[in-house]
Design a protein around this motif. Structure first.
Motif, PDB file in Angstrom:
ATOM      1  N   UNK A   1      64.580  30.403  47.215  1.00 26.85           N
ATOM      2  CA  UNK A   1      63.220  30.121  46.773  1.00 26.85           C
ATOM      3  C   UNK A   1      63.146  28.781  46.053  1.00 26.85           C
ATOM      4  N   UNK A   2      61.959  28.206  46.054  1.00 21.60           N
ATOM      5  CA  UNK A   2      61.711  27.019  45.245  1.00 21.60           C
ATOM      6  C   UNK A   2      61.318  27.457  43.838  1.00 21.60           C
ATOM      7  N   UNK A   3      61.269  26.506  42.907  1.00 16.43           N
ATOM      8  CA  UNK A   3      60.858  26.837  41.549  1.00 16.43           C
ATOM      9  C   UNK A   3      59.434  27.360  41.497  1.00 16.43           C
ATOM     10  N   UNK A   4      58.569  26.789  42.317  1.00 19.58           N
ATOM     11  CA  UNK A   4      57.177  27.246  42.365  1.00 19.58           C
ATOM     12  C   UNK A   4      57.091  28.676  42.876  1.00 19.58           C
ATOM     13  N   UNK A   5      57.869  28.990  43.908  1.00 17.19           N
ATOM     14  CA  UNK A   5      57.844  30.348  44.465  1.00 17.19           C
ATOM     15  C   UNK A   5      58.386  31.368  43.473  1.00 17.19           C
ATOM     16  N   UNK A   6      59.460  31.027  42.788  1.00 19.43           N
ATOM     17  CA  UNK A   6      60.064  31.991  41.866  1.00 19.43           C
ATOM     18  C   UNK A   6      59.184  32.260  40.651  1.00 19.43           C
ATOM     19  N   UNK A   7      58.179  31.399  40.417  1.00 21.49           N
ATOM     20  CA  UNK A   7      57.258  31.620  39.300  1.00 21.49           C
ATOM     21  C   UNK A   7      56.114  32.561  39.677  1.00 21.49           C
ATOM     22  N   UNK A   8      55.962  32.863  40.961  1.00 21.32           N
ATOM     23  CA  UNK A   8      54.819  33.661  41.421  1.00 21.32           C
ATOM     24  C   UNK A   8      54.734  35.047  40.776  1.00 21.32           C
ATOM     25  N   UNK A   9      55.834  35.799  40.666  1.00 23.07           N
ATOM     26  CA  UNK A   9      55.707  37.116  40.023  1.00 23.07           C
ATOM     27  C   UNK A   9      55.160  37.036  38.604  1.00 23.07           C
ATOM     28  N   UNK A  10      55.643  36.067  37.832  1.00 25.13           N
ATOM     29  CA  UNK A  10      55.159  35.909  36.454  1.00 25.13           C
ATOM     30  C   UNK A  10      53.690  35.515  36.428  1.00 25.13           C
ATOM     31  N   UNK A  11      53.312  34.532  37.251  1.00 24.31           N
ATOM     32  CA  UNK A  11      51.931  34.070  37.247  1.00 24.31           C
ATOM     33  C   UNK A  11      50.968  35.175  37.670  1.00 24.31           C
ATOM     34  N   UNK A  12      51.328  35.927  38.721  1.00 20.60           N
ATOM     35  CA  UNK A  12      50.478  37.027  39.157  1.00 20.60           C
ATOM     36  C   UNK A  12      50.411  38.103  38.083  1.00 20.60           C
ATOM     37  N   UNK A  13      51.531  38.339  37.391  1.00 21.73           N
ATOM     38  CA  UNK A  13      51.544  39.325  36.319  1.00 21.73           C
ATOM     39  C   UNK A  13      50.562  38.981  35.208  1.00 21.73           C
ATOM     40  N   UNK A  14      50.496  37.692  34.822  1.00 25.90           N
ATOM     41  CA  UNK A  14      49.567  37.272  33.772  1.00 25.90           C
ATOM     42  C   UNK A  14      48.128  37.386  34.254  1.00 25.90           C
ATOM     43  N   UNK A  15      47.887  37.024  35.520  1.00 30.62           N
ATOM     44  CA  UNK A  15      46.537  37.161  36.064  1.00 30.62           C
ATOM     45  C   UNK A  15      46.114  38.627  36.072  1.00 30.62           C
ATOM     46  N   UNK A  16      47.016  39.511  36.524  1.00 32.65           N
ATOM     47  CA  UNK A  16      46.697  40.937  36.580  1.00 32.65           C
ATOM     48  C   UNK A  16      46.562  41.526  35.173  1.00 32.65           C
ATOM     49  N   UNK A  17      47.282  40.964  34.212  1.00 35.92           N
ATOM     50  CA  UNK A  17      47.137  41.409  32.830  1.00 35.92           C
ATOM     51  C   UNK A  17      45.672  41.277  32.401  1.00 35.92           C
ATOM     52  N   UNK A  18      45.124  40.082  32.604  1.00 30.71           N
ATOM     53  CA  UNK A  18      43.741  39.855  32.202  1.00 30.71           C
ATOM     54  C   UNK A  18      42.751  40.689  32.983  1.00 30.71           C
ATOM     55  N   UNK A  19      42.958  40.784  34.298  1.00 32.28           N
ATOM     56  CA  UNK A  19      42.013  41.524  35.141  1.00 32.28           C
ATOM     57  C   UNK A  19      42.057  43.018  34.864  1.00 32.28           C
ATOM     58  N   UNK A  20      43.268  43.578  34.733  1.00 30.25           N
ATOM     59  CA  UNK A  20      43.358  45.023  34.485  1.00 30.25           C
ATOM     60  C   UNK A  20      42.843  45.373  33.095  1.00 30.25           C
ATOM     61  N   UNK A  21      43.076  44.494  32.130  1.00 28.45           N
ATOM     62  CA  UNK A  21      42.538  44.729  30.793  1.00 28.45           C
ATOM     63  C   UNK A  21      41.017  44.684  30.804  1.00 28.45           C
ATOM     64  N   UNK A  22      40.462  43.752  31.584  1.00 27.28           N
ATOM     65  CA  UNK A  22      39.008  43.628  31.652  1.00 27.28           C
ATOM     66  C   UNK A  22      38.368  44.818  32.338  1.00 27.28           C
ATOM     67  N   UNK A  23      38.896  45.193  33.500  1.00 24.29           N
ATOM     68  CA  UNK A  23      38.283  46.267  34.276  1.00 24.29           C
ATOM     69  C   UNK A  23      38.655  47.659  33.752  1.00 24.29           C
ATOM     70  N   UNK A  24      39.794  47.765  33.072  1.00 24.44           N
ATOM     71  CA  UNK A  24      40.224  49.073  32.586  1.00 24.44           C
ATOM     72  C   UNK A  24      39.914  49.330  31.131  1.00 24.44           C
ATOM     73  N   UNK A  25      39.331  48.325  30.442  1.00 27.28           N
ATOM     74  CA  UNK A  25      39.108  48.468  29.011  1.00 27.28           C
ATOM     75  C   UNK A  25      38.234  49.644  28.631  1.00 27.28           C
ATOM     76  N   UNK A  26      37.114  49.823  29.337  1.00 28.50           N
ATOM     77  CA  UNK A  26      36.221  50.940  29.022  1.00 28.50           C
ATOM     78  C   UNK A  26      36.894  52.277  29.291  1.00 28.50           C
ATOM     79  N   UNK A  27      37.681  52.347  30.365  1.00 25.12           N
ATOM     80  CA  UNK A  27      38.390  53.584  30.686  1.00 25.12           C
ATOM     81  C   UNK A  27      39.431  53.902  29.626  1.00 25.12           C
TER      82      UNK A  27
END
Length: 451
Positions: A45-71
């Motif tokens: 993998x390239x350095x950019x590719x190996x960063x994808x899991x972390x970057x997606x994790x941070x994006x999903x952190x914000x999205x899941x917190x936003x959509x799941x907050x009321x629940x």
């Protein structure tokens, strides 16, 4: 799963350790860089590719917190912590399968998408509960828990490195390390699930989670999104996080570049030590600055984060390359503000919107983190690459980035100054009933408003 009610005599000081067990676990996300080099070698993998899991994790952190907050607010902290446990641990197990079979997309799916959902739900799971247990010291209470997210990497980094050294850096060794992570974190997070409690009904209604005698304004998550205060705090958090994460993501190469032309360049070991210091500052800032906010006020502490942060960046840009101690000190202060900003924001929200649905409001606000998690590294890395292509090197790679960070902090400072108390028309008691709800009981109208 109904929220567990605290028995008579239950100590509120047992709740922060429950929250800390979750945050120390999900804080492993900041140690992802340990897995980058072996994954790049094992899977090509390239350095950019190996960063994808972390970057997606941070994006999903914000999205899941936003959509799941009321629940999360509706189901309670035990349900939320259980969901976080299942998702976060399952993410590691999927990643283990991906590493064992050489399928990088499984690692992205597991660690980034599934694990990222666990990050978001786990991050907000204890917030409103802690604030309800500690109405007298909300900054300190949330700071204790959120400190764990900043300090999780201090445990995970050496632990993960030791496992990779013992198991090997090939696909099977990485897979085994992921497997151990998933199982151990599941057990550790289970402690929080078992231990967490909500206040007894005399301090809180048995349904809805709304305090029976709330102090100050009480605003639903839905109404909060319609206020300028929410969006001003969104800007404040986004600007503060962008400035901090820009240094955090590029810490080791940055300090190396700043002193590459000096008589005493920074070694690889020293650069790694600098990263560890930044993690410690990140963690200390979460409990230290958030506790200070209980004494001097939330607006004042953000004046410090944003105003003094701008000054620190100016010092780095002007004289940072001439003094290692000054560079390190300024970077540590910036990272302490970065951590403090995360830990203080729940209490700031409580001051403005009350405790009614503060966890859900906090979840929606964390979309600012998702934005900053992409924006900060993008600014620093893209500009450094462009400057290097233009023939520049050393500290010159970061001059423009530092100026941009100063401008962003100034924007955040102005946004913080514009924050005012929420207009009474947004308070629950002032919300008019919808036409179909006229004549309905007050509690029913409030439930409809929060839906």
């Amino acid at each position: 799963m109904s929220p567990p009610i605290a028995p008579v005599g239950w100590s509120r000081w047992l709740v922060p350790p429950a929250a800390l067990s979750i945050h120390l676990s999900i804080g492993q996300a900041y140690a992802w860089s340990v897995f980058k080099p072996p994954l790049e070698d094992a899977l090509g993998l390239s350095g950019t590719q190996s960063a994808l899991p972390f970057q997606l994790g941070i994006v999903m952190l914000g999205l899941s917190a936003a959509f799941g907050g009321t629940l999360v607010e509706r189901r309670g902290p035990r349900w939320a912590m259980t969901v976080a446990l299942v998702c976060f641990s399952s993410g590691f197990l999927l990643s283990a399968l991906g590493a064992a079979t050489g399928q990088f997309w499984l690692i992205v799916l597991g660690y980034g998408f599934v694990g990222g959902i666990g990050l978001g739900i786990g991050y907000i799971s204890p917030v409103s509960t802690l604030i309800k247990w500690f109405p007298d010291r909300p900054g300190m209470a949330t700071g204790i828990a959120i400190m764990g997210f900043g300090g999780g990497a201090l445990i995970a980094s050496p632990w993960s490195a030791q496992m990779l050294e013992s198991f090997g850096g090939d696909g099977s060794g990485i897979a085994l390390a992921f497997l151990v992570h998933g199982l151990v974190y599941a057990v550790f997070m289970l402690l929080g699930v078992v231990l967490v409690r909500v206040p007894r009904p005399r301090a809180e209604e048995p349904t809805g989670g709304r305090p029976a005698t709330p102090e100050g304004p009480q605003v639903s998550a839905r109404r909060a999104l319609r206020t300028p205060q929410f969006w001003l705090l969104w800007i404040v958090l986004c600007m503060n996080v962008t400035a901090g994460i820009g240094i955090l993501e590029k810490a080791a190469p940055m300090i190396t570049d700043f002193f590459v032309d000096t008589s005493a360049p920074v070694s690889v070991t020293a650069a790694a030590g600098f990263v560890a210091l930044l993690s410690a500052a990140n963690m200390a800032g979460r409990i230290g600055w958030s506790s200070a906010s209980d004494l001097i006020g939330r607006k004042n502490i953000y004046r410090v984060y944003l105003g003094a942060g701008t000054l620190m960046y100016a010092l780095i840009a002007l004289v940072g390359s001439s003094s290692k101690p000054l560079f390190v000190l300024c970077a540590l202060v910036v990272l302490s503000f970065y951590g403090g900003g995360f830990a203080t924001i729940p209490a700031y929200l409580k001051d403005l919107f009350g405790t009614y649905q503060v966890g859900a409001i906090h979840g929606r606000l964390l979309t600012a983190w998702s934005t900053a998690g992409v924006l900060g590294p993008l600014i620093v890395n893209w500009i450094a690459d462009r400057q290097e292509a233009a023939g520049k090197h050393g500290a010159d790679l970061y001059g423009t980035s530092l100026l941009i960070m100063m401008a962003l902090l100034a924007v955040g400072f102005v946004a913080n100054e514009l924050v005012r108390p929420v207009h009474p028309s947004h308070h629950l008691d002032a919300v008019p009933a919808e036409p179909a709800e006229k004549g309905a009981p007050r509690a029913r109208r409030q439930r409809a408003e929060s839906a």
